[in-house]
Scaffold this motif. Structure first.
Motif, PDB file in Angstrom:
ATOM      1  N   ASN A  67       0.814  -1.222   0.000  1.00 35.82           N
ATOM      2  CA  ASN A  67       0.000   0.000   0.000  1.00 35.82           C
ATOM      3  C   ASN A  67       0.851   1.278   0.000  1.00 35.82           C
ATOM      4  N   CYS A  68       0.810   1.941  -1.132  1.00 38.13           N
ATOM      5  CA  CYS A  68       1.582   3.164  -1.310  1.00 38.13           C
ATOM      6  C   CYS A  68       0.674   4.382  -1.270  1.00 38.13           C
ATOM      7  N   GLY A  69       1.298   5.561  -1.143  1.00 35.59           N
ATOM      8  CA  GLY A  69       0.532   6.796  -1.083  1.00 35.59           C
ATOM      9  C   GLY A  69       0.879   7.781  -2.168  1.00 35.59           C
TER      10      GLY A  69
ATOM     11  N   ALA B 165      -0.865  -1.216  -4.744  1.00 36.09           N
ATOM     12  CA  ALA B 165      -2.156  -0.834  -4.177  1.00 36.09           C
ATOM     13  C   ALA B 165      -1.989   0.481  -3.443  1.00 36.09           C
ATOM     14  N   THR B 166      -2.981   1.351  -3.529  1.00 36.33           N
ATOM     15  CA  THR B 166      -2.942   2.552  -2.726  1.00 36.33           C
ATOM     16  C   THR B 166      -3.656   2.310  -1.400  1.00 36.33           C
ATOM     17  N   SER B 167      -3.309   3.116  -0.438  1.00 34.40           N
ATOM     18  CA  SER B 167      -4.060   3.232   0.808  1.00 34.40           C
ATOM     19  C   SER B 167      -4.717   4.603   0.766  1.00 34.40           C
ATOM     20  N   SER B 168      -6.014   4.665   1.002  1.00 33.89           N
ATOM     21  CA  SER B 168      -6.683   5.969   0.957  1.00 33.89           C
ATOM     22  C   SER B 168      -6.076   6.915   1.982  1.00 33.89           C
TER      23      SER B 168
ATOM     24  N   LEU C 276       0.947   5.430 -11.957  1.00 35.05           N
ATOM     25  CA  LEU C 276       0.957   4.705 -13.232  1.00 35.05           C
ATOM     26  C   LEU C 276       2.070   5.185 -14.153  1.00 35.05           C
ATOM     27  N   ARG C 277       2.530   6.414 -13.964  1.00 41.30           N
ATOM     28  CA  ARG C 277       3.639   6.932 -14.762  1.00 41.30           C
ATOM     29  C   ARG C 277       4.943   6.222 -14.438  1.00 41.30           C
ATOM     30  N   VAL C 278       5.108   5.790 -13.187  1.00 34.95           N
ATOM     31  CA  VAL C 278       6.395   5.245 -12.766  1.00 34.95           C
ATOM     32  C   VAL C 278       6.422   3.722 -12.723  1.00 34.95           C
ATOM     33  N   SER C 279       5.283   3.063 -12.922  1.00 36.50           N
ATOM     34  CA  SER C 279       5.262   1.599 -12.847  1.00 36.50           C
ATOM     35  C   SER C 279       4.216   1.014 -13.782  1.00 36.50           C
ATOM     36  N   SER C 280       4.556  -0.109 -14.366  1.00 37.27           N
ATOM     37  CA  SER C 280       3.613  -0.826 -15.232  1.00 37.27           C
ATOM     38  C   SER C 280       2.956  -1.991 -14.500  1.00 37.27           C
ATOM     39  N   LEU C 281       3.207  -2.125 -13.196  1.00 38.26           N
ATOM     40  CA  LEU C 281       2.573  -3.194 -12.426  1.00 38.26           C
ATOM     41  C   LEU C 281       1.069  -2.952 -12.327  1.00 38.26           C
ATOM     42  N   PRO C 282       0.283  -4.017 -12.181  1.00 39.90           N
ATOM     43  CA  PRO C 282      -1.158  -3.830 -11.957  1.00 39.90           C
ATOM     44  C   PRO C 282      -1.391  -2.942 -10.741  1.00 39.90           C
ATOM     45  N   LEU C 283      -2.309  -2.008 -10.865  1.00 41.57           N
ATOM     46  CA  LEU C 283      -2.599  -1.084  -9.774  1.00 41.57           C
ATOM     47  C   LEU C 283      -4.056  -1.195  -9.344  1.00 41.57           C
ATOM     48  N   THR C 284      -4.247  -1.358  -8.032  1.00 45.62           N
ATOM     49  CA  THR C 284      -5.582  -1.308  -7.457  1.00 45.62           C
ATOM     50  C   THR C 284      -5.653  -0.095  -6.541  1.00 45.62           C
TER      51      THR C 284
ATOM     52  N   ILE D 289     -10.410   3.612 -14.329  1.00 45.75           N
ATOM     53  CA  ILE D 289     -10.165   2.591 -15.363  1.00 45.75           C
ATOM     54  C   ILE D 289      -9.521   3.228 -16.585  1.00 45.75           C
ATOM     55  N   ASP D 290     -10.021   4.374 -17.003  1.00 48.78           N
ATOM     56  CA  ASP D 290      -9.467   5.057 -18.169  1.00 48.78           C
ATOM     57  C   ASP D 290      -8.009   5.440 -17.954  1.00 48.78           C
ATOM     58  N   ALA D 291      -7.644   5.691 -16.693  1.00 49.16           N
ATOM     59  CA  ALA D 291      -6.254   6.036 -16.389  1.00 49.16           C
ATOM     60  C   ALA D 291      -5.337   4.818 -16.432  1.00 49.16           C
ATOM     61  N   GLY D 292      -5.931   3.597 -16.252  1.00 47.27           N
ATOM     62  CA  GLY D 292      -5.130   2.378 -16.289  1.00 47.27           C
ATOM     63  C   GLY D 292      -5.253   1.499 -15.063  1.00 47.27           C
ATOM     64  N   VAL D 293      -6.142   1.844 -14.147  1.00 45.82           N
ATOM     65  CA  VAL D 293      -6.344   1.061 -12.930  1.00 45.82           C
ATOM     66  C   VAL D 293      -7.093  -0.234 -13.254  1.00 45.82           C
ATOM     67  N   VAL D 294      -6.712  -1.340 -12.610  1.00 45.79           N
ATOM     68  CA  VAL D 294      -7.357  -2.632 -12.884  1.00 45.79           C
ATOM     69  C   VAL D 294      -8.056  -3.217 -11.663  1.00 45.79           C
ATOM     70  N   GLY D 295      -8.003  -2.500 -10.542  1.00 52.08           N
ATOM     71  CA  GLY D 295      -8.686  -2.978  -9.345  1.00 52.08           C
ATOM     72  C   GLY D 295      -9.054  -1.819  -8.445  1.00 52.08           C
ATOM     73  N   ILE D 296     -10.083  -2.020  -7.642  1.00 46.92           N
ATOM     74  CA  ILE D 296     -10.462  -1.026  -6.634  1.00 46.92           C
ATOM     75  C   ILE D 296     -10.872  -1.731  -5.361  1.00 46.92           C
ATOM     76  N   ASN D 297     -10.781  -0.996  -4.253  1.00 43.29           N
ATOM     77  CA  ASN D 297     -11.489  -1.341  -3.026  1.00 43.29           C
ATOM     78  C   ASN D 297     -12.660  -0.385  -2.922  1.00 43.29           C
ATOM     79  N   ILE D 298     -13.806  -0.873  -2.527  1.00 41.53           N
ATOM     80  CA  ILE D 298     -14.939   0.000  -2.232  1.00 41.53           C
ATOM     81  C   ILE D 298     -15.654  -0.578  -1.022  1.00 41.53           C
ATOM     82  N   GLU D 299     -16.027   0.290  -0.080  1.00 39.99           N
ATOM     83  CA  GLU D 299     -16.435  -0.174   1.249  1.00 39.99           C
ATOM     84  C   GLU D 299     -17.880   0.164   1.597  1.00 39.99           C
ATOM     85  N   ASP D 300     -18.420  -0.635   2.507  1.00 44.87           N
ATOM     86  CA  ASP D 300     -19.747  -0.302   3.031  1.00 44.87           C
ATOM     87  C   ASP D 300     -19.643   0.712   4.167  1.00 44.87           C
ATOM     88  N   GLY D 301     -18.563   0.657   4.951  1.00 45.84           N
ATOM     89  CA  GLY D 301     -18.326   1.648   5.987  1.00 45.84           C
ATOM     90  C   GLY D 301     -19.540   1.811   6.889  1.00 45.84           C
ATOM     91  N   GLY D 302     -20.009   3.054   6.999  1.00 52.23           N
ATOM     92  CA  GLY D 302     -21.195   3.313   7.802  1.00 52.23           C
ATOM     93  C   GLY D 302     -22.482   3.235   7.017  1.00 52.23           C
TER      94      GLY D 302
END
Length: 266
Positions: free
Chosen positions: A22-24, A41-44, A72-80, A102-115
């Motif tokens: 998880n990068c920022g 993967a990013t951390s929000s 995405l500019r610095v790495s070609s690894l899959p990004l979520t 997705i248009d930027a090149g992302v291939v995964g996301i986290n999306i949460e139910d939270g509250g």
């Protein structure tokens, strides 16, 4: 023939344990890639803090997109990307944001139910899946449920997680993220009862990676832990410098100016 990143990212959940540090920002993404990460993967929280914002969907969308494009500019690894709650209570708006990712090149996301309600997250997942399908991308939608973080009775947690997992799977989720789950029995029970690959987050009491793999978990995320440690180091060194005019790094050796510059020009 090169494998598409969306296909590769799904494959990384098929066997073994995918480790995501998880990068920022782009700099930490370079470090993760250089250290041998198979995907990014990013951390929000890490992304928000890197821009001076609090975590919790407060980061302006343009800064989120700028961070994603920089990675995405610095790495070609899959990004979520951690999309939190989709930055909206409206499924269509959440899906539109993911369409931009997705248009930027992302291939995964986290999306949460939270509250929010499980039904609302299911609606968001359906809308996001439709947007991804329209673009011909097999987006890895990692449905995060905060059952373990929201004070649900311990005896009911697994049951509630599985009820939500079934709802999210039917809506089009690719994986199940359960931050806060640490018990081996609970992890094994969730793995056994849902076909969705289970994502566990680093937390006190979480089994070691080898044991998680044995239990059937398919992903371990660092979450905000690395960013918290980094900012703690920055805080301590800043105070040290202001007090003494010196910077002594302590237990972690500095990478050094030349090494960092080489890394950032790869």
């Amino acid at each position: 023939m090169q494998v598409r990143n969306d296909v590769l990212f799904h494959a990384l959940h098929a066997d073994g344990l995918l480790m995501l540090s998880n990068c920022g920002d782009a700099g930490s993404a370079r470090i993760a890639a250089a250290a041998g990460s198979k995907a990014l993967a990013t951390s929000s929280a890490a992304v928000a803090w890197s821009h001076g914002f609090a975590d919790g969907s407060t980061l302006p969308r343009e800064l989120l997109m700028a961070s994603v494009k920089a990675i995405l500019r610095v790495s070609s690894l899959p990004l979520t990307v951690d999309a939190e709650d989709g930055y909206s209570a409206d499924p269509a708006e959440a899906a539109a944001l993911v369409g931009e990712l997705i248009d930027a090149g992302v291939v995964g996301i986290n999306i949460e139910d939270g509250g929010g309600t499980p039904a609302l997250l299911a609606e968001k997942i359906r809308a996001i899946r439709a947007v991804a399908d329209a673009r011909g991308v097999n987006l890895f939608i990692n449905a995060r449920t905060d059952v373990y973080l929201r004070g649900v009775d311990a005896s009911l947690r697994v049951q509630e997680v599985l009820a939500r997992a079934a709802l999210y799977e039917a809506a089009g989720a690719s994986g199940l993220f359960v931050p806060g789950i640490t018990s081996e029995d609970d992890i094994a029970a969730v793995v056994k009862a849902t076909p969705l690959p289970l994502n566990v987050m680093l937390r006190e009491g979480v089994p070691a990676p080898a044991r998680l793999a044995q239990l059937g978990a398919r992903r371990l995320s660092a979450g905000s832990a690395i960013s918290e440690a980094m900012f703690g180091c920055v805080d301590a060194l800043t105070r040290q410098f202001l007090d003494s005019g010196k910077v002594a790094a302590g237990p972690y050796a500095p990478m050094g100016y030349s090494a960092l510059n080489r890394l950032m020009t790869q």
